[in-house]
Design an enzyme around this catalytic site. Structure first.
Site, short mmCIF file in Angstrom:
data_model
loop_
_atom_site.label_atom_id
_atom_site.label_comp_id
_atom_site.label_asym_id
_atom_site.label_seq_id
_atom_site.Cartn_x
_atom_site.Cartn_y
_atom_site.Cartn_z
N HIS A 35 -69.53 -39.56 -13.66
CA HIS A 35 -70.15 -40.03 -14.72
C HIS A 35 -70.06 -39.47 -16.01
O HIS A 35 -69.53 -38.34 -15.99
CB HIS A 35 -71.86 -39.97 -14.39
CG HIS A 35 -72.29 -40.91 -13.27
ND1 HIS A 35 -73.62 -41.14 -12.80
CD2 HIS A 35 -71.59 -41.62 -12.48
CE1 HIS A 35 -73.66 -41.84 -11.71
NE2 HIS A 35 -72.17 -42.24 -11.55
N GLU A 38 -72.14 -37.83 -18.33
CA GLU A 38 -72.33 -36.48 -18.42
C GLU A 38 -71.59 -35.25 -17.93
O GLU A 38 -71.29 -34.44 -18.40
CB GLU A 38 -73.74 -36.31 -17.86
CG GLU A 38 -74.79 -37.53 -18.52
CD GLU A 38 -75.11 -38.57 -17.56
OE1 GLU A 38 -73.91 -39.19 -17.49
OE2 GLU A 38 -76.10 -39.17 -17.48
N CYS A 96 -78.88 -40.05 -14.49
CA CYS A 96 -79.41 -40.67 -13.18
C CYS A 96 -79.93 -39.80 -12.50
O CYS A 96 -79.63 -38.47 -12.58
CB CYS A 96 -78.07 -41.17 -12.54
SG CYS A 96 -76.74 -40.09 -12.01
N CYS A 105 -76.93 -36.63 -12.25
CA CYS A 105 -76.66 -36.06 -13.29
C CYS A 105 -77.51 -35.02 -14.17
O CYS A 105 -77.11 -34.16 -14.71
CB CYS A 105 -75.95 -37.17 -14.42
SG CYS A 105 -74.47 -38.16 -14.31
ZN LIG Z 1 -75.14 -40.13 -13.25
#
Ligand SMILES: [Zn+2]
Length: 293
Positions: free
Chosen positions: A54, A56, A79, A88
Site C-alpha cells: 500500500h 503508506e 487500512c 498500514c
Molecule cells: Zn493499507
C-alpha cells in the site's frame, strides 16, 4: 490544523495517487508522503495494484528511520485490516510517526478504521485534510463502493462518424479499469495492469440487460469503466447509468452551421470542466439530478 507545508505534501500525495488509476482496482488509488520531524519530505509512495504494498508502506520504506517523529500525509484513511498485506496503521505505529493527516475517511472501516487505532496508539490524527481535492482521484472508487457498480465514463468525439482510435479518447484508457471499444471488445485500460489473479476481463458482448451488464463488470473487479465512441452498443445499453461524459469537440471556423446531433453533452449532464488546446475543446460533464436538468 494542517500547515502550508503539510497541505503541499497532501497535494503531492494526491498527485502521485493518480498514477494508480486504472490498475489498483478493486483497491483504491492512494498516495502518501512522509515528512520528517522538521517537515522535510523524506519519502513518498502510491499503491500500484492489489497484492502490492500500500501507499503508506511504500512511503515509509523510502523514508526509513527519518519517519520517526515525523508526519504521514495520506489521501485515504490507513487500512486496519489484514488483507494480502499487513495493516498500514501498524506500519505507521511501528515507524513511530507522531502525526498522521488523512484526506478521505474509508467508509468501509465503519468508525473502527486506522484513524481510531492510530489515536489509541498516541498518534495525532487530522481528518478531512483537502478532502475535496483528494476526491478528484478517489471519487470514482468511492462512487463504486457506494453504488455497488463501476463508475462509468462515456467518451467520444463530437460529430465524428468514426471515432474509434481517436487519440484524445485513447489516452483516457489507461486511467480506467476496463474499456469497452466501439466494436464491443472489452479490455483492460492498461493491458495486464491489474496483475494476474485480482482481475478477470468479462466476456463480450455484455448482453442487452443493463443490470446484468453492470453485474458482469463489477464481478470482474472493475471500479471504473470507459465506453469509447458515439456509436457504441454499450453506450446505448448503459446510457442511463453513465456517470460522466467526456466530449472532444474538434476545431471549428468562427462561423459554421452545426451538422451533428452530438456536438455537446447529452441532456441530464452538467459541465464541470472545459479544457482547450488550440481550437480543440474537451468538455467534461457529470450526471445531475434536480433543477439543472
Ligand atoms: Zn493499507
Amino acid at each position: 490544523m494542517a500547515t502550508p507545508n503539510e497541505l503541499t505534501a497532501m497535494r503531492r500525495a494526491i498527485a502521485i495517487s493518480a498514477q494508480g488509476l486504472g490498475t489498483t482496482s478493486p483497491n483504491p488509488p492512494v498516495g502518501c508522503v512522509i515528512l520528517d520531524r522538521d517537515g522535510v519530505p523524506v519519502g513518498e509512495g502510491y499503491h500500484l495494484r492489489k497484492g502490492d504494498h500500500h501507499a503508506e508502506v511504500n512511503a515509509l520504506t523510502a523514508a526509513g528511520e527519518r519517519a520517526e517523529g515525523g508526519t504521514a500525509v495520506v489521501t485515504l484513511e490507513p487500512c486496519n485490516h489484514h488483507g494480502r498485506t499487513p495493516p498500514c496503521r501498524q506500519a505507521l505505529i511501528d515507524a513511530k510517526v507522531s502525526r498522521v493527516l488523512m484526506a478521505v475517511m474509508d467508509p468501509t472501516s465503519r468508525g473502527e478504521g486506522g484513524a481510531v487505532v492510530l489515536e489509541q496508539a498516541g498518534i495525532e490524527v487530522e481528518r478531512g485534510v483537502l478532502e475535496q481535492e483528494a476526491l478528484l482521484v478517489l471519487g470514482p472508487w468511492l462512487h463504486s463502493l457506494r453504488t455497488g457498480r463501476p463508475h462509468i465514463t462515456w467518451a467520444y468525439t463530437a460529430g465524428a462518424d468514426e471515432d474509434d482510435g481517436d487519440q484524445g479518447v485513447t489516452e483516457l484508457r489507461r486511467t480506467h479499469d476496463l474499456v469497452i471499444r466501439r466494436n464491443g471488445t472489452i479490455e483492460e485500460g492498461v493491458p495486464g495492469g491489474h496483475g494476474e489473479d485480482a482481475f478477470h476481463v468479462p466476456h463480450a458482448p455484455l448482453g442487452d440487460e443493463p443490470e446484468k451488464a453492470l453485474h458482469a463488470l463489477t464481478e470482474a473487479g472493475a471500479r471504473t469503466v470507459l465506453i469509447e465512441g458515439t456509436f457504441n452498443e454499450a453506450a446505448r445499453l448503459l446510457v442511463d447509468v453513465v456517470d460522466r461524459v467526456i466530449v472532444d469537440v474538434p476545431g471549428l471556423p468562427p462561423s459554421s452551421v452545426p451538422v451533428s446531433a452530438n456536438w455537446s453533452v447529452p441532456s441530464g449532464f452538467r459541465l464541470v470542466d472545459i479544457t482547450a488546446s488550440g481550437l480543440q475543446v474537451r468538455l467534461i460533464a457529470k450526471r445531475v439530478v434536480g433543477r439543472d436538468r
